[in-house]
Design an enzyme around this catalytic site. Structure first.
Site, PDB file in Angstrom:
ATOM      1  N   CYS A 143      75.923 -14.486  24.153  1.00  0.00           N
ATOM      2  CA  CYS A 143      75.961 -13.868  25.612  1.00  0.00           C
ATOM      3  C   CYS A 143      76.878 -14.392  26.786  1.00  0.00           C
ATOM      4  O   CYS A 143      76.800 -13.351  27.517  1.00  0.00           O
ATOM      5  CB  CYS A 143      74.314 -14.896  26.045  1.00  0.00           C
ATOM      6  SG  CYS A 143      74.276 -16.357  25.368  1.00  0.00           S
ATOM      7  N   GLU A 168      78.649  -5.166  28.308  1.00  0.00           N
ATOM      8  CA  GLU A 168      78.323  -5.491  26.655  1.00  0.00           C
ATOM      9  C   GLU A 168      78.352  -5.595  25.652  1.00  0.00           C
ATOM     10  O   GLU A 168      77.795  -4.401  25.076  1.00  0.00           O
ATOM     11  CB  GLU A 168      77.081  -6.946  27.126  1.00  0.00           C
ATOM     12  CG  GLU A 168      77.112  -7.874  26.383  1.00  0.00           C
ATOM     13  CD  GLU A 168      75.682  -8.234  26.380  1.00  0.00           C
ATOM     14  OE1 GLU A 168      75.187  -8.408  26.304  1.00  0.00           O
ATOM     15  OE2 GLU A 168      76.218  -9.280  25.954  1.00  0.00           O
ATOM     16  N   GLU A 182      67.244 -14.199  29.973  1.00  0.00           N
ATOM     17  CA  GLU A 182      68.340 -14.556  29.695  1.00  0.00           C
ATOM     18  C   GLU A 182      69.061 -13.830  28.664  1.00  0.00           C
ATOM     19  O   GLU A 182      69.056 -12.528  27.535  1.00  0.00           O
ATOM     20  CB  GLU A 182      69.080 -16.238  28.641  1.00  0.00           C
ATOM     21  CG  GLU A 182      70.345 -15.856  29.071  1.00  0.00           C
ATOM     22  CD  GLU A 182      71.022 -16.083  28.347  1.00  0.00           C
ATOM     23  OE1 GLU A 182      72.185 -14.647  27.984  1.00  0.00           O
ATOM     24  OE2 GLU A 182      71.799 -16.595  26.843  1.00  0.00           O
ATOM     25  N   LYS A 240      58.980 -16.662  18.531  1.00  0.00           N
ATOM     26  CA  LYS A 240      59.476 -15.149  17.563  1.00  0.00           C
ATOM     27  C   LYS A 240      61.233 -15.219  17.017  1.00  0.00           C
ATOM     28  O   LYS A 240      61.536 -14.876  18.274  1.00  0.00           O
ATOM     29  CB  LYS A 240      58.655 -13.819  18.110  1.00  0.00           C
ATOM     30  CG  LYS A 240      58.724 -12.826  16.409  1.00  0.00           C
ATOM     31  CD  LYS A 240      59.330 -12.164  16.746  1.00  0.00           C
ATOM     32  CE  LYS A 240      60.632 -11.587  17.133  1.00  0.00           C
ATOM     33  NZ  LYS A 240      61.133 -11.026  15.743  1.00  0.00           N
TER      34      LYS A 240
HETATM   35  P1  NAI Z   1      66.982  -7.318  21.632  1.00  0.00           P
HETATM   36  O1  NAI Z   1      66.671  -7.467  22.661  1.00  0.00           O
HETATM   37  O2  NAI Z   1      66.274  -5.757  21.575  1.00  0.00           O
HETATM   38  O3  NAI Z   1      66.108  -8.255  20.572  1.00  0.00           O
HETATM   39  C1  NAI Z   1      65.972  -9.910  20.983  1.00  0.00           C
HETATM   40  C2  NAI Z   1      65.167 -10.671  20.801  1.00  0.00           C
HETATM   41  O4  NAI Z   1      63.517  -9.018  20.866  1.00  0.00           O
HETATM   42  C3  NAI Z   1      64.582 -10.278  18.729  1.00  0.00           C
HETATM   43  O5  NAI Z   1      63.824 -11.437  18.416  1.00  0.00           O
HETATM   44  C4  NAI Z   1      63.660  -8.849  19.144  1.00  0.00           C
HETATM   45  O6  NAI Z   1      63.138  -9.045  17.892  1.00  0.00           O
HETATM   46  C5  NAI Z   1      63.040  -8.898  20.354  1.00  0.00           C
HETATM   47  N1  NAI Z   1      62.410  -7.384  20.387  1.00  0.00           N
HETATM   48  C6  NAI Z   1      62.652  -6.763  20.660  1.00  0.00           C
HETATM   49  N2  NAI Z   1      62.316  -5.741  21.228  1.00  0.00           N
HETATM   50  C7  NAI Z   1      61.010  -5.898  21.298  1.00  0.00           C
HETATM   51  C8  NAI Z   1      60.260  -5.779  21.967  1.00  0.00           C
HETATM   52  N3  NAI Z   1      59.647  -4.724  22.591  1.00  0.00           N
HETATM   53  N4  NAI Z   1      59.067  -6.803  22.356  1.00  0.00           N
HETATM   54  C9  NAI Z   1      59.455  -7.927  22.258  1.00  0.00           C
HETATM   55  N5  NAI Z   1      60.281  -8.192  21.443  1.00  0.00           N
HETATM   56  C10 NAI Z   1      61.127  -7.212  21.431  1.00  0.00           C
HETATM   57  O7  NAI Z   1      68.513  -7.542  20.478  1.00  0.00           O
HETATM   58  P2  NAI Z   1      69.233  -6.440  19.424  1.00  0.00           P
HETATM   59  O8  NAI Z   1      68.623  -4.690  19.724  1.00  0.00           O
HETATM   60  O9  NAI Z   1      68.873  -7.562  18.643  1.00  0.00           O
HETATM   61  O10 NAI Z   1      70.418  -6.197  20.270  1.00  0.00           O
HETATM   62  C11 NAI Z   1      71.178  -5.598  21.127  1.00  0.00           C
HETATM   63  C12 NAI Z   1      71.898  -5.731  21.869  1.00  0.00           C
HETATM   64  O11 NAI Z   1      71.328  -6.602  23.067  1.00  0.00           O
HETATM   65  C13 NAI Z   1      73.293  -6.387  21.673  1.00  0.00           C
HETATM   66  O12 NAI Z   1      73.874  -5.113  20.799  1.00  0.00           O
HETATM   67  C14 NAI Z   1      73.760  -7.463  23.076  1.00  0.00           C
HETATM   68  O13 NAI Z   1      74.321  -6.806  23.454  1.00  0.00           O
HETATM   69  C15 NAI Z   1      72.610  -7.353  23.267  1.00  0.00           C
HETATM   70  N6  NAI Z   1      71.568  -9.136  22.798  1.00  0.00           N
HETATM   71  C16 NAI Z   1      71.951 -10.045  23.429  1.00  0.00           C
HETATM   72  C17 NAI Z   1      72.371 -11.246  23.101  1.00  0.00           C
HETATM   73  C18 NAI Z   1      72.361 -12.351  24.257  1.00  0.00           C
HETATM   74  O14 NAI Z   1      72.341 -13.500  23.972  1.00  0.00           O
HETATM   75  N7  NAI Z   1      72.411 -12.088  25.626  1.00  0.00           N
HETATM   76  C19 NAI Z   1      71.559 -11.352  22.327  1.00  0.00           C
HETATM   77  C20 NAI Z   1      71.202 -10.602  21.351  1.00  0.00           C
HETATM   78  C21 NAI Z   1      71.134  -8.719  21.646  1.00  0.00           C
END
Ligand code: NAI
Ligand code: MG
Length: 479
Positions: free
Chosen positions: A282, A381, A248, A173
């Site tokens: 990240c 972050e 991660e 996904k």
């Molecule tokens: P997110 O963690 O919500 O999204 C990442 C993935 O999780 C996406 O594929 C999203 O569709 C999925 N997701 C979101 N809610 C979910 C749920 N309830 N159940 C299952 N899957 C779910 O991150 P978002 O909202 O895109 O970004 C917010 C913050 O997260 C960013 O500002 C950053 O600080 C952090 N982030 C960190 C990342 C990393 O590489 N460590 C990557 C992306 C975001």
């Protein structure tokens, strides 16, 4: 590539329902295509296809045969390198040279795990007389992969190539903000000879398709990269079926600079570690800890380097592209206005190219100084091109500051003193420590992952394969 379809069992498949998700180009803020908005029924379809592959053609292949297919995928992706890079740049806004590096990295992941597939094995164990005991490393079965938007090609590569090499079938996904390159990769993998169902991709929102995947009882292992808050939700959902989870969750990774460090070597590396992918990495080096004697001279050097950084559309291939979305831009703005409100000095910033489209999600790289260690900007972050600098007195204060956040993903230590290099490497709580260099996102061969709230489990390198297998012990009594 067709619009608004999932890729399941090597075929383009429409959602049961018809709603779609618009895809915006971050460089100009305009919609240019759409995605299928997957739901629990689509996820169930994909999980069933993966299960059939695992119990069928794909699951019956030998490790060497799986490796050969992964090599074919690597070759096919290499042939489409430029097109994949262009697609990634358009979808994520990252400058073309970064997208090209990502498209090269996914090839390396498939090559690396192709070669590793038939080198993963168990052990024989000493036990009581009259017994022979050995272990088998078996695939989990069907693995789920929830991918973020910052490095779709790379994060898909590190997790899916390793899982396939270990013999699992995958359901992916990707993030609603960046899916396009991965849809194309799935199609190319099928062309390269991956049997139907070994890799399935369902697009959609996190709370819909993502949550359906995390709580599906047919998922035997789940990998997630993203925010700590979503990581918690996913862990809770996976716990319903005791599904093991690899997380991660990002970091607030420090660059720790002692007064004896080589400034010429470190300045470009420190800049790149926060500007790469507009800081949406990240493992971004987002905190700069500098020994007090070197603080002013180093900040002067960095300020000069920040002020010439240029930001613009992906296609202009400048130092920095736009952020992924208006939402991410607002998040960075909120951090910066809080810094201003709290009197944190802004030391330097780059410039957005005047020719960049008004509606793109731009943010100039920004250097903040004297950030108090307890401030949100020193602990959380930002996920934007914002570097938070602060001084330290000695080694023990450096360690205390470095370890003073909830995260522990990566650290950079800059010093010529060999003893201090090793003391720091051991004292810092992080999954990777770089001495006199820094690898934001780099290192296909190097195990990568977090301590503390940065997550658990390791991806990349040979180590990742252990996470994608389960261990069976077989004890034979033969007298
Ligand atoms: P997110 O963690 O919500 O999204 C990442 C993935 O999780 C996406 O594929 C999203 O569709 C999925 N997701 C979101 N809610 C979910 C749920 N309830 N159940 C299952 N899957 C779910 O991150 P978002 O909202 O895109 O970004 C917010 C913050 O997260 C960013 O500002 C950053 O600080 C952090 N982030 C960190 C990342 C990393 O590489 N460590 C990557 C992306 C975001
Ligand atoms: Mg996009």
């Amino acid at each position: 590539m067709p619009e608004a379809l999932h890729f399941i069992a090597n075929r383009w498949v429409a959602s049961d329902k018809s709603p779609t998700i618009p895809v915006l180009d971050p460089s100009d803020g305009q919609p240019f295509t759409k995605l299928a908005r997957g739901d629990a029924a689509d996820i169930h379809h994909a999980v069933s296809a993966a299960r059939s592959a695992f119990e069928g053609d794909w699951g019956r292949l030998s490790a060497a045969e799986r490796g050969r297919i992964l090599y074919q995928i690597a070759n096919t992706l290499a042939q489409h390198h430029e097109a994949l890079a262009q697609l990634e740049a358009r979808d994520t806004g990252k400058p073309l040279k970064q997208a090209r590096a990502d498209a090269a990295a996914i090839v390396r992941y498939f090559e690396f795990y192709a070669g590793a597939a038939d080198k993963l094995h168990g052990e024989s164990l000493p036990y009581q007389n009259g017994y022979t005991v050995f272990t088998l490393r078996e695939p989990h079965g069907v693995t789920g992969h929830i991918i973020p938007w910052n490095y779709p090609l790379q994060i898909f590569g590190r997790s899916v190539a390793a899982s396939l090499a270990a013999g699992n079938a995958c359901v992916v996904k990707p993030a609603e903000d960046a899916c396009l390159s991965l849809l194309r990769v799935a199609e190319l993998a099928a062309e390269a000879g991956l049997p139907p169902g070994a890799l399935n991709l369902v697009t959609g929102y996190g709370a819909e398709a993502g949550a359906a995947l995390a709580r599906h009882p047919g998922i035997d292992h789940l990998s997630f990269t993203g925010s700590p808050a979503t990581g918690t939700l996913i862990t809770q959902m996976a716990a319903e079926h005791h599904t093991p989870v690899t997380l991660e969750l990002g970091g607030k990774s420090p660059q720790i600079v002692f007064a004896d460090a080589d400034f010429d070597a470190l300045v470009p590396v420190v800049i790149n570690a926060i500007v790469q992918n507009a800081g949406q990495t990240c493992s971004a080096g987002s905190r700069l800890l500098v020994q007090r004697d070197a603080y002013e001279p180093l900040l002067e050097r960095l300020a000069a380097a920040f002020s010439v950084l240029r930001v613009g559309p992906a296609s202009a291939d400048l130092d920095c592209g736009p952020l992924i979305s208006a939402r991410q831009q607002q998040r960075v703005w909120d951090f910066l206005s809080e810094a201003q409100h709290d009197g944190i000095p802004l030391m330097a910033h780059g410039e957005v190219d005047p020719a960049a489209p008004e509606a793109g999600f731009y943010q100039a790289p920004t250097l903040l100084r004297d950030v108090p260690p307890e401030h949100r900007l020193a602990r959380e972050e930002v996920f934007g091109p914002v570097l938070a600098a602060m001084p330290f007195a000695d080694e023990s204060e450096a360690v205390r500051l470095a370890n003073g956040t909830l995260y522990g993903l990566v650290a950079g230590v800059w010093t010529r003193d060999g003893g201090r290099q090793l003391r720091m490497a051991r004292a810092v709580r992080a999954g990777q420590v770089f001495i006199n260099n820094y690898g934001a996102g780099g290192g296909v061969e190097l195990p990568f992952g977090g301590m503390k709230h940065s997550g658990h489990g390791r991806e990349k390198g040979f180590e990742a394969l252990y996470g994608f297998t389960t261990l069976k012990t077989i004890a034979i009594r033969h007298g």
